[in-house]
Each structure stands twice: as structure tokens, then as C-alpha cells.
Design a protein around this motif. Structure first.
Motif, mmCIF file in Angstrom:
data_model
loop_
_atom_site.group_PDB
_atom_site.id
_atom_site.type_symbol
_atom_site.label_atom_id
_atom_site.label_comp_id
_atom_site.label_asym_id
_atom_site.label_seq_id
_atom_site.Cartn_x
_atom_site.Cartn_y
_atom_site.Cartn_z
ATOM 1 N N ILE A 48 0.838 -1.206 0.000
ATOM 2 C CA ILE A 48 0.000 0.000 0.000
ATOM 3 C C ILE A 48 0.868 1.248 0.000
ATOM 4 O O ILE A 48 0.672 2.169 -0.803
ATOM 5 N N ILE A 49 1.852 1.295 0.899
ATOM 6 C CA ILE A 49 2.595 2.553 1.059
ATOM 7 C C ILE A 49 3.756 2.689 0.088
ATOM 8 O O ILE A 49 4.358 3.757 0.006
ATOM 9 N N SER A 50 4.032 1.655 -0.674
ATOM 10 C CA SER A 50 5.184 1.743 -1.579
ATOM 11 C C SER A 50 4.782 2.061 -3.005
ATOM 12 O O SER A 50 5.633 2.362 -3.835
ATOM 13 N N SER A 51 3.470 2.009 -3.322
ATOM 14 C CA SER A 51 3.091 2.230 -4.717
ATOM 15 C C SER A 51 1.710 2.861 -4.816
ATOM 16 O O SER A 51 0.798 2.512 -4.065
ATOM 17 N N GLN A 71 -9.335 -1.237 -5.236
ATOM 18 C CA GLN A 71 -8.428 -0.395 -4.449
ATOM 19 C C GLN A 71 -8.138 -1.076 -3.108
ATOM 20 O O GLN A 71 -9.026 -1.696 -2.513
ATOM 21 N N PRO A 72 -6.893 -0.949 -2.632
ATOM 22 C CA PRO A 72 -6.544 -1.637 -1.375
ATOM 23 C C PRO A 72 -7.227 -1.007 -0.167
ATOM 24 O O PRO A 72 -7.461 0.195 -0.123
ATOM 25 N N LEU A 73 -7.547 -1.848 0.820
ATOM 26 C CA LEU A 73 -8.110 -1.419 2.093
ATOM 27 C C LEU A 73 -7.103 -1.715 3.194
ATOM 28 O O LEU A 73 -6.245 -2.600 3.042
ATOM 29 N N TRP A 74 -7.222 -0.996 4.293
ATOM 30 C CA TRP A 74 -6.376 -1.314 5.458
ATOM 31 C C TRP A 74 -7.286 -1.477 6.664
ATOM 32 O O TRP A 74 -7.744 -0.500 7.246
ATOM 33 N N LEU A 75 -7.565 -2.743 6.988
ATOM 34 C CA LEU A 75 -8.519 -3.065 8.051
ATOM 35 C C LEU A 75 -7.797 -3.091 9.387
ATOM 36 O O LEU A 75 -7.263 -4.115 9.794
ATOM 37 N N GLU A 76 -7.785 -1.966 10.040
ATOM 38 C CA GLU A 76 -7.113 -1.846 11.329
ATOM 39 C C GLU A 76 -7.910 -0.864 12.185
ATOM 40 O O GLU A 76 -8.639 -0.012 11.662
ATOM 41 N N HIS A 77 -7.788 -1.027 13.493
ATOM 42 C CA HIS A 77 -8.382 -0.074 14.432
ATOM 43 C C HIS A 77 -8.064 1.332 13.934
ATOM 44 O O HIS A 77 -6.901 1.707 13.786
ATOM 45 N N VAL A 78 -9.107 2.130 13.659
ATOM 46 C CA VAL A 78 -8.925 3.382 12.919
ATOM 47 C C VAL A 78 -7.901 4.317 13.573
ATOM 48 O O VAL A 78 -6.993 4.815 12.895
ATOM 49 N N PRO A 79 -7.999 4.617 14.891
ATOM 50 C CA PRO A 79 -6.976 5.505 15.470
ATOM 51 C C PRO A 79 -5.560 4.961 15.327
ATOM 52 O O PRO A 79 -4.607 5.731 15.156
ATOM 53 N N THR A 80 -5.415 3.634 15.376
ATOM 54 C CA THR A 80 -4.083 3.045 15.217
ATOM 55 C C THR A 80 -3.573 3.253 13.800
ATOM 56 O O THR A 80 -2.412 3.623 13.582
ATOM 57 N N THR A 117 -3.334 6.893 3.857
ATOM 58 C CA THR A 117 -4.548 7.667 4.147
ATOM 59 C C THR A 117 -5.666 7.295 3.182
ATOM 60 O O THR A 117 -6.819 7.094 3.582
ATOM 61 N N VAL A 118 -5.333 7.204 1.892
ATOM 62 C CA VAL A 118 -6.350 6.856 0.890
ATOM 63 C C VAL A 118 -6.918 5.463 1.168
ATOM 64 O O VAL A 118 -8.138 5.240 1.072
ATOM 65 N N ALA A 119 -6.057 4.525 1.552
ATOM 66 C CA ALA A 119 -6.536 3.169 1.866
ATOM 67 C C ALA A 119 -7.467 3.183 3.075
ATOM 68 O O ALA A 119 -8.487 2.476 3.102
ATOM 69 N N ILE A 120 -7.128 3.988 4.069
ATOM 70 C CA ILE A 120 -7.988 4.078 5.268
ATOM 71 C C ILE A 120 -9.341 4.667 4.891
ATOM 72 O O ILE A 120 -10.397 4.184 5.335
ATOM 73 N N ILE A 121 -9.343 5.721 4.065
ATOM 74 C CA ILE A 121 -10.616 6.355 3.680
ATOM 75 C C ILE A 121 -11.470 5.387 2.872
ATOM 76 O O ILE A 121 -12.692 5.308 3.064
ATOM 77 N N ASN A 122 -10.847 4.611 1.981
ATOM 78 C CA ASN A 122 -11.622 3.609 1.238
ATOM 79 C C ASN A 122 -12.233 2.579 2.182
ATOM 80 O O ASN A 122 -13.349 2.120 1.971
ATOM 81 N N THR A 123 -11.504 2.249 3.237
ATOM 82 C CA THR A 123 -12.032 1.309 4.230
ATOM 83 C C THR A 123 -13.212 1.927 4.979
ATOM 84 O O THR A 123 -14.237 1.266 5.199
ATOM 85 N N LEU A 124 -13.080 3.197 5.378
ATOM 86 C CA LEU A 124 -14.171 3.877 6.077
ATOM 87 C C LEU A 124 -15.412 3.984 5.192
ATOM 88 O O LEU A 124 -16.542 3.832 5.653
ATOM 89 N N LEU A 164 -5.171 10.250 20.049
ATOM 90 C CA LEU A 164 -4.321 10.197 18.860
ATOM 91 C C LEU A 164 -4.809 11.121 17.737
ATOM 92 O O LEU A 164 -4.181 11.194 16.692
ATOM 93 N N ASN A 165 -5.943 11.792 17.949
ATOM 94 C CA ASN A 165 -6.494 12.747 16.974
ATOM 95 C C ASN A 165 -6.509 12.178 15.555
ATOM 96 O O ASN A 165 -5.920 12.753 14.630
ATOM 97 N N PRO A 166 -7.179 11.052 15.337
ATOM 98 C CA PRO A 166 -7.097 10.397 14.020
ATOM 99 C C PRO A 166 -7.645 11.237 12.881
ATOM 100 O O PRO A 166 -7.031 11.305 11.811
ATOM 101 N N ILE A 167 -8.782 11.891 13.088
ATOM 102 C CA ILE A 167 -9.390 12.649 11.989
ATOM 103 C C ILE A 167 -8.532 13.860 11.637
ATOM 104 O O ILE A 167 -8.291 14.157 10.464
ATOM 105 N N GLY A 168 -8.055 14.559 12.651
ATOM 106 C CA GLY A 168 -7.170 15.698 12.400
ATOM 107 C C GLY A 168 -5.921 15.287 11.643
ATOM 108 O O GLY A 168 -5.441 16.005 10.762
ATOM 109 N N CYS A 169 -5.400 14.111 11.972
ATOM 110 C CA CYS A 169 -4.181 13.608 11.318
ATOM 111 C C CYS A 169 -4.430 13.349 9.835
ATOM 112 O O CYS A 169 -3.656 13.778 8.970
ATOM 113 N N LEU A 170 -5.536 12.643 9.506
ATOM 114 C CA LEU A 170 -5.844 12.364 8.102
ATOM 115 C C LEU A 170 -6.104 13.661 7.336
ATOM 116 O O LEU A 170 -5.644 13.836 6.200
#
Length: 1216
Positions: free
Chosen positions: A538-541, A563-572, A593-600, A637-643
Motif C-alpha cells: 500500500i505505502i510503496s506504490s 483499491q486496497p483497504l487497510w482493516l485496522e483499528h482506525v486511530p491506530t 490515508t487513501v486506503a484508510i478512507i476507502n475502508t471507512l 491520537l487525533n485520528p481525523i485531524g491527522c488524516l
């Protein structure tokens, strides 16, 4: 040199942690004679550590085995210009195109990566020209890093540097990159991501910063005598004279290694975390003007070329030049060298401070650890005063800047800061007292914890480093004084690694960890790694998509578009993004970030489908389950602010003249542009900016339970406001408006998973602040959707009673009946005020639209439960409806009036300190609406006002002259109002005669029947419910209005309620008694005869009675001249009725008072007592046998109180 390039990792020995030595030992076999070419240096050891990138410029011409093109000044200059900031003067276009020599390219690579000792140990013979080029390129090449270590200003570094400095790096930019060659990329096996540009971006603000001052010193020619000997740079910097200080010249010395400054000394004695202006000036001189710096090899090389005579001459001249300073040391060293058993003779070689670093030395920039400790301790001791919180935040920003530059001092500085935070004496004090940490301090601790999460998630850190951090974090976390993550309520949040496949083997005990400190998330973060193959791809391409043939389980890793997804605890997952971003991997952070948003998005879609199946049942029950115990807004961890920041940073437009930032520090709002999302699938037409808006809306709209504890709840509010402030910086173009509309519709349809869904949990965090932003943003584009959303958000179910399970008449307002924890909502006042702000915004927007105003009004009346807030809304509506420069808006005025009436009803039976203000305002509002509104409130007063308010404020204001003029009323309208006011007055007098009778009489003066009715109400109430004060007041009013007989009657009634004791000679009612007696006396003998028995019965104070008696004997009665009465005009005698009764009562009162006073009299009151007896004698003498009575009275006193000899002596002296 091939082995030192690509295969460097094979050659690099492990670097044990240890403080860099001040100098390393260098030794040579003594040559047979004279000077000569460079010889091999067997076994020279190296020490020191140094900065990241080297300087550029042309060194002196070199002799040796290399071709002239590699060694001569003509070749070195262009290479320098290409590689270092300001190097070599730049040259023309032709020189920039000239390729760099192989010697310079190799020397740069080695100078930035290898300790010089390692070079000596690797190769048996190093030609002198090669040594010179390595030494030359070992000085830092980036002004940005000098700026980082000489100012608090993060990010935008050394703008005011020369324009040439922007060219830092050139063809060999990789050598200037912060990550040294061979360092691991965040994903094993992939090439390292591009390091942050070393080119400075903008000037730090504030002329007083050391970096800016250093530039001024350099540009004014203050730097002189610059000499580079090996890995040591020295020079002098002259500070110009000022009005208060003379000109001063300071000696500056800098040691460096591997493109990092490893130590600095300056004669100015600077005590600070950062380099002083003189060190900056010398460093920039070396970076910008390397060709003007004299370059020598390490001093041990020069000494090696000398024979014995030359060495002796060298030593003797050195001692002669500095004999006062070095002679004792020189003699001591000579003694030790001549002693065969001395320690100095047991060591091979001798130290050389100019010889560079040892292999064992840690390669890092010079950081004054002691000064870091002292500064943090000082700021903490100031407890948030004098801007200390701002200073500490600047230090945190400096840590982040170092991390972004991949500087190991970032973690080192954070460790020093944390140690001082843990040593803060206030922690134990707060713990002993059981009080919470102050809010400012709490925010600093939060940032500290978040920084540690960022550090431990460093994608290129070594396992040894992570283990060391973990031990330290656990040690801090186990201390009793360590602050908890969320006050005393941190134990309910899930583990950071929960739901991670890679940590499924860990014990689940951590889920119920009883004590979560500010370091717990960082400790949990140490369990995370970056080796997951899916994560690496995900992060290399940008072009990683679903394979055409998917193996089992791979379908969960991609969405339907591939599109790839990243299924992980969202704040993590967001903490990973923050770590990538913070450590200088912006592209990788964007991809994740894009993978996390596609997962959300996928989760949102599935939640919507689940809700559609359960919708009917949920609406019938009016209940919902909690979907998120751990909300994303307000999360540590302020996840939304970070994204959001990661995405918007990729779209931010930098100003062309960003180098010319004013020192005033005026920060302009950021400007963004759409940058298409790099993706391997078909063109989606999405931009990172639209994704930023979408993820912010998804996060803010998440239905989440209100956390426990004051700080956690306050943090939710603050984080929400921070995100909205950033959203407001976005200029909504058609693309963003489309994203906004789409997400708002999804939030409205989202059911229990959305905070704006039809059914929410009773303890769900309210959406008022968020909805206010959405309403304002949507209103110009889709008003219907804006109002629908804002009206849905108006609810505050925590204040509602539980809805009946079968009641589905108002599905948008149903609340949960799920059993709850009933936490204390510490921020409820703030939340209610935000609800009020939302309502006010809608009222303002709906001005002139009766239908919308009515809908908003109903929502306010249904959902807002605070009278003071409804009153504020009413005032706001009134203000908007009555602009000073135009006509009033009738529809909005009526809304303001309705709200005001609701406030009156709500506060009628409860205490409210603003009640009088509210009543007055309502009358003003009703007056503005018109005469019908005034008639209405007068007729329905009993449901709105107390009797006192209705008569003294409402009716009085309505009947005032100003109101009549304001409304321009005709006679019938005035009469109607007056009639309503009189009816109200009589009703109030009947209900509360004590407080309303006088007002009623006043209001009814002009109507005889009404006035008589009011008077009769007073008479009827006088014997039961009214006090003498009220009756006396009304009696005086009657006399003033010309009704003396009615006044006498009321005064007589008042006297029956009064009782004045013998010692109450200052009672406030005395004036009323005297007035009543004077009134009776003026009316005639009959009235006086009627009131004296009442006075005798009610008043027992001798001085008051004697005063009344004296006044009655001074003039004849009946002077008021009542028509139809005859008055004799004679003075009244005290021997006859009615004054005889008053005289007897007065004498009796004096006798009783005398005995009472003598019971507890003290010597200091004797004189006062004699004067009292003198007044008594005056009263006694008014009787025919008064002198006899008084003599008998005195004799009795002498007999009874003969024990009080001194007092009786005084009595005899005065009275015989």
C-alpha cells in the motif's frame, strides 16, 4: 570505493550507544626523515559525530595521485555549487552543466556516512587529496539544519539565507538528505522514500532569533580568521557596538563529523538550547564561502610530516605564544612522557581533536542536554504563566521538526523533556490533594504522549532503539505520579492494537488494563510493526490494485473497485499515517490515508445496509446500541485531524514570495488547490482535497458516546472546534460542494451509526457545533438539505425523558431506552450554548420566511430546555428583526415574542436572577409587535407574571407616556389598554394585596369605580394579610392623594399591627407613628382620642411616647380644616382626656424603662442614665403633682439600688 557505496550495510559495524569522545587517538610510525607525501596511517582511531550534509565550494589545488580535473579548483567549484548551499559562488550556466568529478562524488558519499576512523581502518593508504576532499565535504551542507538548531521556529527554515542556498543538494541531493546512505526505508526491500528537501523555505519570524542575527553578522562582514583544521572549524565573530555595549569580538570553535556539527564553543558564554548567533554566522560562512576558508588536514597529519627538530621548534613556539596558559600543562605532560611507568605511555598514539570521529561515537548533532533540562524545568516551574506553555509547545514543535528531518536528536530531546515532566513537583502535590492537573498542563501531557506514539512508530527505527524506548516508557508509566490518559476514567478504552491480525497472539488482558497513563498508547505502539506485506505494498506504490486472481482471504483486502483497504483499528491506522508524515515520508502517508478512507467508505456503506434492514424495528423501539465507545473526535491520537492534515498538506499552495515573510507574524489563511488522487484504478476524478473534506465529515458525524470525566469531555469540544476551524479554511468550489452534499445525505440516512441519524443513543455526543458549520456551508447551495440537517441536529436527548416504546409520531426525536451509565456531563452548559448558537443561526437565515421560522421555532421550543438560552435566542431574534436602518420584520418579531412568552412561563415558578430583565424585555418586544400583543399579555398575565411583576413592571410600563407615544394610539385604543391594565391591577390586588395594593390604587386613580374597588380590597386585607409597613405606605399615599380620613383609617389599622418595645428608640416605624399621630391631631380631637389608645397599646418606648405627648401639647387639634367640622382652636390639657391617658402611659414607660436599664447598667453608662432621668423629670412635671411623683420615684431608686453607691451619689447630686 565500491564497497562503501551500495554494499555499505555489509561493512557497517553495529554502533553501540555512547557519548561521543572529545578527540580520538592518532598514531604513526615516525618517518626516517623530513617531510614528504602522505604515508599510510596504520591503526588511527576516530571519534566524534556530525551533521547531515556538507558544504560546497572550491578547495585549494591539491597535489597527489588524482588527475587535475578531480583535484583542481576548476572542477571542485562547480561540484560545490551543485551540491551545497551557496557553494562556490554558483558560476554560470556552463559551470552548472559540468559533471561532478568522481573524487568529489565519492568523497561526499563517504563524508556523509562513514566515520573517518572507519575510512582509515578500511584502506591501508589514503592519498592526501582524497583526505582533503573527505574533510572538505564533512561539514554540513544545509542551512536549514543550522536554522533548526538555532531557532524555535519550525518548518519554514532559513529564508533570509542567500538565494543560492535554495540550490542546496544539486546532483548529489541524496547525500544531503537527512537519512544517511544505506538507512532502511519504511518498507523493507523498497528504495528509501525521498527525504524532505534540505532547501530552506522561508525566514523565521523575529529579528531577535539567533539564526537571523547570525545572517546579519555574516552579511555585515563580522566573521574573520576562519580556519578549518581537519574536522574542526574556528574563527572570530565581531558584534558591533550598541548604545549600551562596546564592540566585542568572540572566538568560536565548531567540531563536525559526517555532515553534522558535534560540538560548539563560543566566547559569548551562551546558555541556551540552541546555537548562538556567532556559531550560526561562522557555520553559514563555511557553507556559503567555502573557497575562502583555509583548509588543513588534521593536526596529527601535519605533525607526522615534521622531523624531530621541527617538532621541537613547533612545541617551543607554541609554549612561548601561550606560556601563561599552557606552561603548567606542558610541564606536566613532559614529566609523564619521560616517566616510563606513566599512564600516558601505556596508550598507543595521542589524541587529536581535529581528526574526526571514532567508529564507536554516536553520529548526531550537538544538543546541549543540560540546557534542555534547565529550560523545561524553568517553563514547568512557571506553571503556565509568562507564555511558558507556548514555549513548551515550541519545544514539542522542534521535536517534530527533528523527526521530520530524521534527526536522532528528536527522540533524544523528547526523552530529556519527558524526564523533566516526570520530575515536576506539582504531580505529587496534585496526587496528594486529589485535584486534577490544570487544563494547560494536561494539554502539554497529551502532546507528550502523542509524540511518543509518533517516535515508537518510526518506520526506520532499529529494534534496539524501540526496546530501549519501551523500557523507559514502562518505567515512567509505572510511577505513581504519572498522569492518566483520561483523568480517572481511562480504563474503558480499547487497546491500541485491538482488532489487529498481527497482534492476535498477544494476551487480551491488555483490553481491561486498569490503569492507562499518557504513555500507555506509546507502549502499545511498540507492539506494532511495518512488516505486513499488504501494508508494504500500500505505502510503496500508487498503483497497487487487486490482482486478477485472488487467493483465499484476499477479497477482504480490496474494495469492489480493486483499491486496497487497510482493516485496522482506525486511530491506530491513523497513528501510522502520523508517524509516516512526521518522519519525512509524505507520499507514503498519503497512500495509507487513501486506503484508510476507502475502508471507512466501505464500512459506511455496510452500516447503511444493516440499518435499512433494522430501520423499522429501531424506529418502533426508539432505541439504538452504542456503536463507538471510543470516538474519533477528541481521541488522544487525533485520528481525523491527522488524516485531514495529511491530505490538505498535499494540496497546499505555497506563496511565490514565501521568502519575504514579515516579522510581524501575520499568518494568512492557507490556500489549497485540487490535486488528483494517484491511483492504479480507473480515473475516479477525486482529489486529495475532496477526500480531506469527506474524511472530516465522516469523523465528525460519527455517533459516539460521551466519554466520562471533565477533561475527556472538554477535549471532545476543543477537538471538534479545531477541525471545524480547519474546514472553514477550505473554499467550497463545486467539487467540494458535491462532496459535502453527498456526505450530508449519508449522515442523515446513516441510522444509529451516524450522529445525525434518525435514532441516536441517549448519551450520544451532540452534533450542534458540527451542524452549525454544515448549515452555513450548505445554505447557499441546498437550503432544504441545510435546514433538514440542522433541525435534526437540534436534539439533546440526554435532557429528555425516555420516549414510550410504541410512540413513533416523531421518529426524528426518539431517544434510547437502553440502560446507560448516566455519566455527569461536565460540559453540558457549553453544549447547550452550542445548541442555542445553531438555533440562532437558523433564525437569522430564515428571516422573512414564515414557514421556515415556524419550523425552527417548534424545534427550539421542543429541544432547548434552558430558559436563559431561550431568552438569548429571543433577544437575538428581536435584534435581527429590528435593524436600525430599515423596517422591522414582523414574522421574526413574532418569533421573538413567542420565545419571550415561553421564557416567562418557564421562569414563572422558579428563581431566576434575570427575571426582572426578562419581564422588561418582553414588554419592549410586545410594544414593538403592537397594541394587540400588549392587550394579550395583559389579559393572560396570570400565566406569565407574578402579581407584583404584572402591576409594578408590566402594567406600569404599558400605561406610561412613552409607550403611548411609541405606538401612536388613538383614544379608543388608549382606553382599551387602560381598561385591561385596571382589570389586571384589581386581579393582582385580590391575589396579592400585600405587594400589589399600592400599585393597583395608582393604576386605578383615573377611574372612580376601580379606585374604590381597590381601596376596599386594601381595607378587607388590612386585618389579615398586610403588615403595618404596607398599611402606613398606603395611608401616606392616601393623604398625598387628598383622602386624609381614609389615610387616618389605614394608619389606625396599621397601629394595631405594631409593637414597639421600651428599648426600640431607633425603630424604623417611629416616623410612621409620629406621622399617624400628627395626622390624627390635625383632623381633630375625636381622631386623636381614637388613635391614642392604639398608641398606648402598641408603643412602650418612653422617649417616643414623650415626643408624641410634647407634639400634641404644642398646637391645637383640628388644623386640617375638615369641611363641616368646628374646632375650638384651644390647646389640649394633659390633665384631661385624651392626653391624660397618654401622659400616664409615658410616666409608666419611664418608670419601667428605668428599672430595666438599672438591672444591667455598667459605670460607663452612668452619665447617659442621668440624662435619661432628666428627660423623665420633664415628663413627670407635665402632671399636676408631677414633682411629688418624681421625688417619690427618686427615693424609691435610692432605696432599691443603694448598692450602686457611685450611681446613687450622681443621682443625689443632680436631683437632691
Amino acid at each position: 570505493m565500491a564497497e562503501g557505496g551500495e554494499g555499505e550495510e555489509l561493512l557497517r559495524p553495529p554502533l553501540p550507544a555512547g557519548a561521543p569522545g572529545p578527540k580520538r587517538l592518532c598514531s604513526r610510525a615516525c618517518p626516517a626523515g623530513g617531510t614528504g607525501a602522505a604515508h599510510p596511517r596504520p591503526g588511527a582511531a576516530g571519534a566524534g559525530a556530525g551533521p547531515g550534509a556538507g558544504a560546497s565550494g572550491a578547495p585549494p589545488a591539491l597535489a597527489g595521485c588524482c588527475p587535475a580535473s578531480a583535484a583542481g579548483p576548476g572542477a571542485a567549484g562547480p561540484a560545490a555549487a551543485a551540491a551545497g548551499p551557496g557553494g562556490g559562488g554558483g558560476g554560470g550556466a556552463g559551470s552548472l552543466l559540468q559533471p561532478e568529478s568522481l573524487l568529489d562524488a565519492a568523497a561526499k558519499r563517504v563524508a556523509g556516512s562513514w566515520a573517518f576512523e572507519r575510512v582509515e581502518g578500511r584502506f591501508q593508504r589514503i592519498p592526501e587529496p582524497v583526505q582533503r576532499r573527505i574533510v572538505y565535504w564533512s561539514f554540513p551542507r544545509s542551512e536549514r539544519q543550522i536554522c533548526m538548531y538555532s531557532s524555535f521556529q519550525p518548518g519554514r527554515a532559513a529564508a533570509a539565507a542567500s538565494p543560492a542556498s535554495a540550490a542546496a543538494g544539486g546532483p548529489s541531493a541524496a547525500a544531503a538528505a537527512p537519512a544517511p546512505a544505506g538507512e532502511e526505508s519504511p518498507v523493507a526491500g523498497l528504495p528509501p522514500p525521498a527525504a524532505p528537501s534540505a532547501a530552506p523555505a522561508a525566514a523565521p519570524q523575529g529579528e531577535g532569533l539567533p539564526f537571523r542575527r547570525g545572517i546579519r553578522l555574516l552579511e555585515t562582514g563580522a566573521v574573520d580568521n576562519v580556519l578549518q583544521v581537519g574536522f574542526h572549524l574556528s574563527g572570530t565573530v565581531t558584534e558591533p557596538a550598541t548604545a549600551t555595549e562596546p564592540e566585542m569580538t568572540y572566538k568560536v570553535a565548531i567540531s563536525f563529523d559526517r555532515c553534522k556539527i558535534t560540538s560548539v564553543t563560543c566566547g559569548c558564554g551562551n546558555k541556551d538550547i540552541f546555537y548562538c548567533a556567532h556559531v550560526v554566522a561562522l557555520s553559514l560562512y563555511r557553507i556559503r564561502k567555502p573557497d575562502q576558508v583555509k583548509l588543513r588536514l588534521p593536526i596529527s597529519e601535519t605533525l607526522f610530516q615534521m622531523n624531530r627538530d621541527q617538532l621541537q621548534k613547533f612545541v617551543q613556539y607554541l609554549i612561548t605564544a601561550h606560556h601563561t596558559e599552557v606552561l603548567p600543562t606542558a610541564q606536566k605532560l613532559a614529566d609523564e612522557i619521560l616517566s616510563s611507568n606513566s599512564e600516558i605511555n601505556q596508550v598507543h598514539g595521542a589524541p587529536d581533536p581535529t581528526a574526526g570521529a571514532s567508529i564507536d561515537d554516536e553520529n548526531c548533532w550537538h544538543l546541549d542536554e543540560e540546557q534542555v533540562r534547565e529550560q523545561v524545568k524553568l517553563f514547568l516551574s512557571q506553571g503556565g504563566y509568562y507564555g511558558s506553555g507556548k514555549q513548551l509547545n515550541s519545544m514539542f514543535a522542534k521535536v517534530r521538526e527533528m523527526l521530520r528531518m530524521r534527526d536522532s536528536n528528536g527522540a533524544r530531546m523528547l526523552t530529556l523533556i519527558t524526564e523533566q515532566f516526570m520530575a515536576d513537583p506539582r504531580l505529587s502535590l496534585w496526587r496528594q490533594q486529589g485535584t486534577g492537573i490544570t487544563e494547560k498542563c494536561r494539554q502539554l501531557w497529551d502532546e507528550l504522549g502523542a509524540l511518543w506514539v509518533c517516535v515508537v512508530l518510526n518506520p526506520h527505527c532499529k529494534l534496539e532503539e524501540k526496546s530501549c524506548w519501551l523500557r523507559q516508557l514502562r518505567k515512567w508509566g509505572e510511577m505513581d505520579v504519572c498522569p492518566l490518559e483520561d483523568g480517572n476514567y481511562g480504563n474503558e478504552l480499547p487497546n491500541i492494537t485491538n482488532a489487529l491480525t498481527q497482534s492476535s497472539g498477544h494476551s487480551q488482558d491488555s483490553l481491561a488494563r486498569p490503569r492507562r497513563t499518557v504513555f500507555t498508547r506509546a507502549i502499545e505502539g511498540c507492539d506494532l510493526h511495518w512488516q505486513d506485506s499488504h501494508l508494504q505494498r500500500i505505502i510503496s506504490s500508487d498503483f497497487y490494485v487487486s490482482p486478477s486472481y485472488q487467493r483465499e482471504g484476499e477479497s477482504l483486502l480490496f474494495n469492489s473497485q480493486g483499491q486496497p483497504l487497510w482493516l485496522e483499528h482506525v486511530p491506530t491506522a491513523c497513528a501510522r499515517v502520523d508517524a509516516l508524515r512526521s518522519h519525512g515520508y509524505p507520499r507514503e502517508a498519503l497512500r495509507l490515508t487513501v486506503a484508510i478512507i476507502n475502508t471507512l467508505r466501505l464500512q459506511q456503506q455496510r452500516q447503511l445496509e444493516i440499518y435499512k434492514h433494522q430501520k423499522k424495528e429501531l424506529l418502533q423501539r426508539g432505541a439504538t446500541t452504542i456503536t463507538n465507545l471510543e470516538g474519533w473526535v477528541g481521541h488522544p491520537l487525533n485520528p481525523i485531524g491527522c488524516l485531514f492534515l495529511t491530505l490538505t498538506e498535499a494540496c497546499r499552495l505555497e506563496e511565490e514570495n514565501c521568502l519575504e515573510i514579515s516579522d510581524a507574524g501575520d499568518s494568512k489563511p492557507p490556500v489549497y488547490q485540487h490535486v488528483p488522487v494517484a491511483t492504479g484504478s480507473q480515473d475516479s476524478g477525486e482529489s486529495y482535497l475532496s477526500l480531506a473534506l469527506e474524511v472530516a465529515l465522516m469523523g465528525m458525524g460519527q455517533q459516539r458516546v460521551m466519554p466520562e470525566g471533565l477533561y475527556a469531555q472538554d477535549k471532545v469540544c476543543r477537538n471538534e472546534e479545531q477541525i471545524i476551524a480547519r474546514l472553514q479554511d477550505l473554499e467550497l468550489d463545486p467539487v467540494l460542494v458535491q462532496t459535502l452534499r453527498k456526505q450530508c445525505i449519508l449522515l442523515l440516512e446513516g441510522g444509529p451509526f451516524s450522529g445525525l441519524g434518525e435514532v441516536i443513543h441517549r448519551e450520544s455526543v451532540p452534533m450542534h457545533t458540527f451542524a452549525k458549520y454544515l448549515f452555513s456551508a450548505l445554505l447557499p447551495h441546498d437550503a432544504d438539505l441545510a435546514y433538514k440537517l440542522a433541525l435534526r441536529a437540534m436534539r439533546l436527548p440526554v435532557l429528555e425523558t425516555t420516549a414510550p416504546s410504541g410512540d413513533v409520531t416523531h421518529p426524528h426525536h426518539l431517544v434510547s431506552v437502553v440502560p446507560s451509565r448516566y455519566p455527569r456531563w461536565f460540559t453540558l452548559g457549553h453544549l447547550e450554548s452550542q445548541q442555542c448558537e445553531l438555533a440562532s443561526t437558523m433564525l437569522t437565515a430564515a428571516k422573512g420566511d414564515m414557514l421556515r421560522l415556524r419550523t425552527v421555532l417548534e424545534a427550539i421550543q421542543k429541544n432547548i430546555h434552558s430558559s436563559s438560552l431561550i431568552f438569548k435566542l429571543a433577544q437575538d431574534a428581536f435584534k435581527i428583526a429590528t435593524p436600525a436602518d430599515s423596517n422591522s420584520d414582523t414574522t421574526l418579531l413574532n418569533v421573538a415574542l413567542e420565545l419571550g412568552l415561553q421564557v416567562m412561563r418557564m421562569t414563572l415558578s422558579t428563581l431566576n436572577w434575570r427575571r426582572r430583565e426578562m419581564v422588561r424585555w418582553l414588554v419592549t418586544c410586545a410594544t414593538e409587535v403592537g397594541v394587540r400583543a400588549l392587550v394579550s399579555i395583559l389579559q393572560s398575565w396570570y400565566s406569565l407574571f407574578t402579581p407584583t411583576e404584572a402591576t409594578s413592571i408590566v402594567a406600569a410600563t404599558v400605561m406610561s407616556h412613552n409607550t403611548i407615544l411609541r405606538l401612536s394610539l388613538d383614544y379608543p385604543q388608549r382606553e382599551e389598554l387602560a381598561s385591561c391594565a385596571r382589570t389586571l391591577a384589581l386581579q393582582c390586588a385580590m391575589k396579592d394585596p400585600q405587594n400589589c395594593a399600592l400599585s393597583a390604587l395608582t393604576l386605578c386613580e383615573k377611574d372612580h369605580i376601580a379606585f374604590e374597588t381597590a381601596y376596599q380590597i386594601v381595607i378587607d386585607a388590612a386585618s389579615t394579610g398586610m403588615t403595618y409597613t404596607q398599611l402606613f405606605t398606603i395611608a401616606r399615599y392616601m393623604e398625598h392623594r387628598g383622602y386624609p380620613l381614609r389615610a387616618f383609617k389605614l394608619a389606625s389599622l396599621a397601629m394595631t399591627h405594631l409593637n414597639l418595645a421600651y428599648n426600640q428608640d431607633t425603630h424604623p416605624a417611629i416616623n410612621d407613628v409620629l406621622w399617624a399621630c400628627a395626622l390624627s391631631h390635625s383632623l381633630g380631637k375625636n381622631e386623636l382620642a381614637a388613635i391614642i389608645p392604639l398608641v398606648v397599646k402598641s408603643v412602650h418606648c418612653a422617649t417616643v411616647l414623650s415626643d408624641i405627648l410634647r407634639r400634641c401639647t404644642m398646637t391645637a387639634p383640628g388644623l386640617a380644616g375638615i369641611p363641616g367640622r368646628r374646632n375650638s382652636g384651644k390647646l389640649m390639657s394633659t390633665d384631661k382626656a385624651p392626653l391624660r391617658q397618654l401622659l400616664d402611659a409615658t410616666i409608666s414607660a419611664y418608670i419601667n424603662t428605668t428599672h430595666s436599664r438599672l438591672t444591667h447598667i455598667s459605670p460607663r453608662h452612668y452619665g447617659e442614665f442621668i440624662e435619661f432621668l432628666s428627660k423623665a423629670r420633664e415628663t413627670f412635671l407635665l402632671a399636676q403633682d408631677g414633682h411629688i411623683q418624681f421625688a417619690q420615684f427618686i427615693d424609691n431608686l435610692k432605696q432599691i439600688y443603694k448598692g450602686k453607691k457611685k450611681l446613687m451619689l450622681l443621682v443625689r447630686e443632680r436631683f437632691g
